[in-house]
Scaffold this motif. Structure first.
Motif, PDB file in Angstrom:
ATOM      1  N   ASN A  74     -11.468 -56.155 104.962  1.00  0.00           N
ATOM      2  CA  ASN A  74     -12.661 -56.594 105.802  1.00  0.00           C
ATOM      3  C   ASN A  74     -12.991 -58.233 104.941  1.00  0.00           C
ATOM      4  O   ASN A  74     -12.901 -58.088 103.859  1.00  0.00           O
ATOM      5  N   ASP A  75     -13.264 -59.013 105.878  1.00  0.00           N
ATOM      6  CA  ASP A  75     -13.267 -60.201 105.397  1.00  0.00           C
ATOM      7  C   ASP A  75     -14.719 -60.833 106.135  1.00  0.00           C
ATOM      8  O   ASP A  75     -14.491 -61.205 107.518  1.00  0.00           O
ATOM      9  N   ALA A  88     -22.876 -66.894 102.243  1.00  0.00           N
ATOM     10  CA  ALA A  88     -22.839 -65.781 101.901  1.00  0.00           C
ATOM     11  C   ALA A  88     -21.480 -64.835 102.429  1.00  0.00           C
ATOM     12  O   ALA A  88     -20.998 -65.206 103.475  1.00  0.00           O
ATOM     13  N   SER A  89     -20.781 -63.742 101.582  1.00  0.00           N
ATOM     14  CA  SER A  89     -19.377 -63.252 102.006  1.00  0.00           C
ATOM     15  C   SER A  89     -19.227 -62.042 101.505  1.00  0.00           C
ATOM     16  O   SER A  89     -19.928 -61.716 100.455  1.00  0.00           O
ATOM     17  N   LEU A 108     -12.119 -49.251  97.848  1.00  0.00           N
ATOM     18  CA  LEU A 108     -10.828 -49.554  96.882  1.00  0.00           C
ATOM     19  C   LEU A 108     -11.180 -50.883  96.244  1.00  0.00           C
ATOM     20  O   LEU A 108     -10.897 -50.791  95.164  1.00  0.00           O
ATOM     21  N   ASP A 109     -11.725 -51.972  96.860  1.00  0.00           N
ATOM     22  CA  ASP A 109     -12.296 -53.122  96.019  1.00  0.00           C
ATOM     23  C   ASP A 109     -13.334 -53.850  96.697  1.00  0.00           C
ATOM     24  O   ASP A 109     -13.075 -53.769  97.973  1.00  0.00           O
ATOM     25  N   GLU A 110     -14.209 -54.618  96.151  1.00  0.00           N
ATOM     26  CA  GLU A 110     -15.007 -55.274  96.848  1.00  0.00           C
ATOM     27  C   GLU A 110     -15.630 -56.579  96.082  1.00  0.00           C
ATOM     28  O   GLU A 110     -15.532 -56.575  94.999  1.00  0.00           O
ATOM     29  N   LYS A 111     -15.724 -57.729  96.704  1.00  0.00           N
ATOM     30  CA  LYS A 111     -16.178 -58.979  96.142  1.00  0.00           C
ATOM     31  C   LYS A 111     -17.157 -59.689  96.983  1.00  0.00           C
ATOM     32  O   LYS A 111     -16.901 -59.913  98.276  1.00  0.00           O
ATOM     33  N   THR A 112     -18.262 -59.998  96.344  1.00  0.00           N
ATOM     34  CA  THR A 112     -19.232 -60.493  97.570  1.00  0.00           C
ATOM     35  C   THR A 112     -19.905 -61.777  96.836  1.00  0.00           C
ATOM     36  O   THR A 112     -19.722 -61.992  95.552  1.00  0.00           O
ATOM     37  N   THR A 113     -20.239 -62.833  97.564  1.00  0.00           N
ATOM     38  CA  THR A 113     -20.837 -63.802  97.103  1.00  0.00           C
ATOM     39  C   THR A 113     -22.174 -64.185  98.013  1.00  0.00           C
ATOM     40  O   THR A 113     -22.641 -63.543  99.063  1.00  0.00           O
TER      41      THR A 113
END
Length: 305
Positions: A74-75, A88-89, A108-113
């Protein structure tokens, strides 16, 4: 020399692809050379257009995601008005797990800005909320979730999903726009150029391609009568199943406006048609909300039934 000049003048006409047209309920359809030849040996143009008009498999393919396990990349990027700067992302890998008729999701993994989430952990943007409503599962959910939407917000989400994932069909309950997406309606046909061509799609599939493209000579008054700018659907010649679709939608009034482009590639898991790759680029400006411009890419793999 005179013979050479004569051949030179004639050569473009000799090499040009044979074009033809067909009619379907008053719709004029341009056919390329390959389709013209196929028509001569039995290809049913009207039957093909009828299949396009009546198709529900494309919309159903998205609902089929609720019936299988899968891994998703997911992007999501929320950008400024010009679409250049990301404000934002979210990037994540998720796994949907099936247990009988019920599904749940593992992150499983996630990164936000940026401010992708509110302080309470809710989605701060409508595009993200819609994406989550389509592709994420919170807790354990049983069934395909096809019950009637409750509340005005849920109905609006349902209508928006139909607009985005079932283009070309009228949408009940949506003022102004709902009837302007029905490209097979006699009142809307005249605003489009229609064609059937033969092309090779991603992955090498030999396809018949149905295209509906807004006419370039439309004036501003006629332009206000349509929402779909382009709708292109790829059908595998052997199975006549949809393998891909790309389309763009836009509309503008004094109160709201939107412009959306999408590209969807399909795959099969057993007998189920499913989306494998979705790219989206869009901007929305609706009452009581700030304009929102976003892009997202969703990739689905490792399907399990």
């Amino acid at each position: 020399m005179r013979k050479f000049l004569l051949l030179l003048l004639l050569s473009p006409a000799l090499s040009a692809p044979a074009q033809d047209t067909a009619l379907y309920k008053g719709m004029t359809i341009n056919l390329d050379e390959v389709v013209v030849k196929a028509k001569r040996i039995g290809f049913d143009v009207n039957g093909f257009i009828k299949r396009v008009e009546d198709d529900t498999t494309f919309y159903r393919a998205f609902k089929n995601l609720r019936l299988v396990g899968f891994t998703a990349d997911n992007d999501i990027r929320i950008t400024d008005k010009k679409g250049g700067k990301t404000i934002a992302s979210l990037k994540s890998h998720t796994r949907q797990v099936m247990n009988g008729n019920c599904r749940s999701m593992e992150v499983l993994d996630e990164k936000t800005t940026g401010n992708f989430y509110t302080k309470k952990g809710n989605y701060n943007y409508y595009t993200a909320e819609l994406y989550a409503n389509l592709f994420f599962t919170k807790g354990t959910v049983c069934g395909d979730g096809s019950g009637h939407a409750k509340g005005s917000l849920e109905r609006h989400k349902s209508q928006l999903k139909q607009l985005i994932f079932n283009p070309g069909k009228p949408i009940s309950g949506v003022p102004v726009v709902g009837s302007k997406v029905a490209i097979f309606d006699r009142d809307l046909m005249r605003y489009y150029d229609f064609s059937i061509t033969s092309e090779t799609y991603a992955g090498g599939a030999d396809c018949y391609v149905f295209s509906a493209t807004i006419r370039k000579d439309l004036g501003s008054i006629d332009r206000a009568e349509v929402v779909i700018d382009e709708l292109i659907t790829y059908f595998n010649k052997e199975t006549m199943e949809i393998v891909g679709r790309k389309y763009s939608l836009s509309y503008k009034t004094m109160v709201f406006d939107f412009k959306v482009r999408m590209n969807v590639q399909m795959t099969k898991a057993g007998d189920l048609l499913l989306p494998a790759l979705i790219t989206y680029s869009g901007t929305w400006n609706v009452p009581f909300k700030k304009r929102e411009t976003a892009d997202f890419t969703a990739k689905f793999t490792a399907f399990e039934r």
